[in-house]
Design a protein around this motif. Structure first.
Motif, short mmCIF file in Angstrom:
data_model
loop_
_atom_site.label_atom_id
_atom_site.label_comp_id
_atom_site.label_asym_id
_atom_site.label_seq_id
_atom_site.Cartn_x
_atom_site.Cartn_y
_atom_site.Cartn_z
N ARG A 246 0.85 -1.18 0.00
CA ARG A 246 0.00 0.00 0.00
C ARG A 246 0.90 1.25 0.00
NH1 ARG A 246 -5.56 -1.23 3.22
NH2 ARG A 246 -5.88 -3.34 2.42
N ARG A 298 1.03 -0.07 5.92
CA ARG A 298 0.34 1.21 6.01
C ARG A 298 -0.29 1.41 7.39
NH1 ARG A 298 -5.14 2.32 2.69
NH2 ARG A 298 -5.90 1.01 4.41
N GLU A 299 -0.98 0.38 7.88
CA GLU A 299 -1.64 0.49 9.17
C GLU A 299 -0.63 0.69 10.30
OE1 GLU A 299 -4.72 -2.02 12.06
OE2 GLU A 299 -4.14 -2.81 10.09
N TYR A 316 -5.82 6.02 0.54
CA TYR A 316 -7.00 5.18 0.65
C TYR A 316 -7.77 5.10 -0.65
CZ TYR A 316 -6.41 4.98 5.70
OH TYR A 316 -5.92 4.74 6.94
N ALA A 317 -8.38 3.96 -0.89
CA ALA A 317 -9.26 3.79 -2.04
C ALA A 317 -10.64 4.35 -1.70
CB ALA A 317 -9.38 2.31 -2.39
N ALA A 319 -13.40 2.97 -1.86
CA ALA A 319 -14.19 1.96 -1.15
C ALA A 319 -13.91 1.94 0.35
CB ALA A 319 -13.91 0.58 -1.74
N GLU A 320 -12.78 2.51 0.75
CA GLU A 320 -12.44 2.55 2.17
C GLU A 320 -12.96 3.80 2.88
OE1 GLU A 320 -8.21 0.73 2.87
OE2 GLU A 320 -8.12 1.95 1.04
N LEU A 321 -13.53 4.71 2.13
CA LEU A 321 -13.91 6.00 2.68
C LEU A 321 -14.96 5.88 3.79
CD1 LEU A 321 -14.55 9.17 0.58
CD2 LEU A 321 -16.20 8.50 2.32
N ALA A 323 -15.64 3.63 5.89
CA ALA A 323 -15.19 3.06 7.16
C ALA A 323 -14.11 3.90 7.83
CB ALA A 323 -14.66 1.63 6.92
N HIS A 324 -13.60 4.91 7.16
CA HIS A 324 -12.52 5.70 7.75
C HIS A 324 -13.05 6.47 8.96
CE1 HIS A 324 -9.28 8.59 8.24
NE2 HIS A 324 -8.55 7.86 7.42
N ARG A 328 -16.32 9.03 9.19
CA ARG A 328 -17.43 8.56 10.00
C ARG A 328 -17.77 9.59 11.07
NH1 ARG A 328 -16.50 2.51 12.01
NH2 ARG A 328 -18.56 2.95 12.89
#
Length: 391
Positions: A246, A298-299, A316-317, A319-321, A323-324, A328
């Motif tokens: 990543r 990355r994490e 971030y992709a 699709a990850e937005l 859950a960020h 949120r």
């Protein structure tokens, strides 16, 4: 200032215009999509489709609006539109230049029906100039405006198509801004009606401020890609691959951020290399940073540097937005029972909500309602429906 009580007739299709009016609907405006009686907005059928068999793009930018279907090529359809104009504040259209004149819905004509009308034309290249009549899409506008050239890693590399349609979204945003500006000027008594001509290519070109001085005062071919402080020239302002394949970005433009980063990763020996103009030192520093970032995922890096003022974030992709944790906390992704999830209005008002909970409109769903509002009786509406002048 909320836009409650402002009615907007939206003649646009696809993405830029509907995005503009979605922002205005989120701000309280009543947005009426005026669609043709055939297919309506093309985006209704564009893939990917949602579980309601509607184009996902359409659902994202048409929430809480109304739909009236009129055949503007017919005399009866135009007459109905003129009545709607009399009771509205704004018209937004995105036809090619000249189309509204042929249809009889141009600004000068509509002024005869509403002298305080605000009329916004949103097109690729604007209403004048040698390119005004050219066909185009987002990729064309970011190309001619210089943005696409700036995506290349080197002068010999292929330009990289942006992941988001920058021209479409920027143009829609600027159209919304210009409409609010015109409404405010009218309400303050500084103007009556107003005509606004917005070109998507112009808006993208206005985003070039960071390189505009060099570009406008030097060689037209300069600055080349990857040779500006904000486009990869600086090793302390770039992206780096992590151990899990990543990416992270390091944006330590200020010395204090760079020092904090170097101390956090145990590389105080690199502190004094910040700001160097020596290309060999920069290349060596970049190689050092590549090795450093490959040591963790990355994490792991985000956890280790979370409390360090070093301007480091993960890449971030989309699709990850949702859950960020940051998005949120901001409530940016909105969900409701009668509509698909969407990215909400990107401003937070302390006193008023900008969340639109209504569903997207069916094609012509509100035709009868609005015709009744502007004076058509039931018999007249039935006649118009039977004649196909409306739907």
């Amino acid at each position: 200032m909320r836009l409650d009580g402002v009615r907007i007739l939206d003649l646009s299709r696809l993405l830029p215009g509907p995005y503009a009016t979605q922002l205005l609907a989120d701000s309280g405006a009543e947005v009426v999509k005026v669609e043709d009686t055939d297919a309506g907005d093309y985006a209704r059928a564009m893939e990917p489709l949602t579980d309601r068999d509607t184009g996902a793009i359409f659902e994202m930018v048409n929430r809480g609006k109304r739909s009236v279907a009129l055949d503007l090529k017919s005399e009866d359809g135009r007459a109905a539109f003129y009545r709607l104009v009399e009771e509205s504040d704004v018209v937004l259209e995105s036809f090619r230049p000249g189309v509204v004149d042929r249809l009889g819905i141009d600004y000068e004509t509509l002024l005869e029906h509403n002298e305080e009308l605000i009329y916004c034309s949103l097109t690729g290249y604007g209403q004048n100039g040698p390119w005004a009549d050219r066909a185009g899409h987002d990729l064309n506008y970011v190309s001619v405006a210089g943005l696409l050239d700036m995506t290349r890693e080197s002068p010999d590399a292929k330009p990289q198509t942006p992941g988001y349609p920058i021209g479409d979204m920027a143009g829609g945003l600027f159209a919304a801004f210009a409409i609010v500006e015109a409404v405010l000027a009218r309400e303050l008594g500084n103007a009556d009606g107003e005509y606004v001509d917005i070109a998507l290519a112009d808006v993208v070109a206005s985003f070039s401020q960071a390189v505009a001085y060099q570009s406008l005062t030097g060689d037209p071919a300069e600055p080349r890609p990857s040779e500006t402080p904000l486009t990869g020239a600086l090793p302390w302002y770039d992206s780096y691959e992590t151990a899990d394949g990543r990416w992270l970005v390091l944006a330590a433009l200020e010395p204090k951020f760079w020092r904090a980063f170097c101390e956090a990763v145990g590389r105080e020996d690199l502190v004094d290399e910040h700001g160097t103009d020596d290309p060999d030192v920069r290349a060596a520093l970049r190689a050092e940073l590549e090795d450093v970032f490959r040591e963790r995922t990355r994490e792991e890096w985000e956890t280790a540097l979370a409390d360090v003022d070093a301007a480091v974030t993960g890449v971030y992709a989309p699709a990850e937005l949702a859950a960020h944790p940051q998005f949120r906390a901001r409530g940016l992704v909105e969900r409701s029972e009668n509509a698909p999830p969407r990215i909400g209005f990107p401003a937070r008002h302390r006193e008023t909500s900008t969340e639109t909970t209504e569903s997207v409109p069916g094609h012509g769903e509100h035709t009868r309602r609005y015709l009744a509002e502007v004076g058509y009786d039931e018999a007249a509406i039935d006649r118009l429906l039977e004649s196909d002048a409306v739907r």
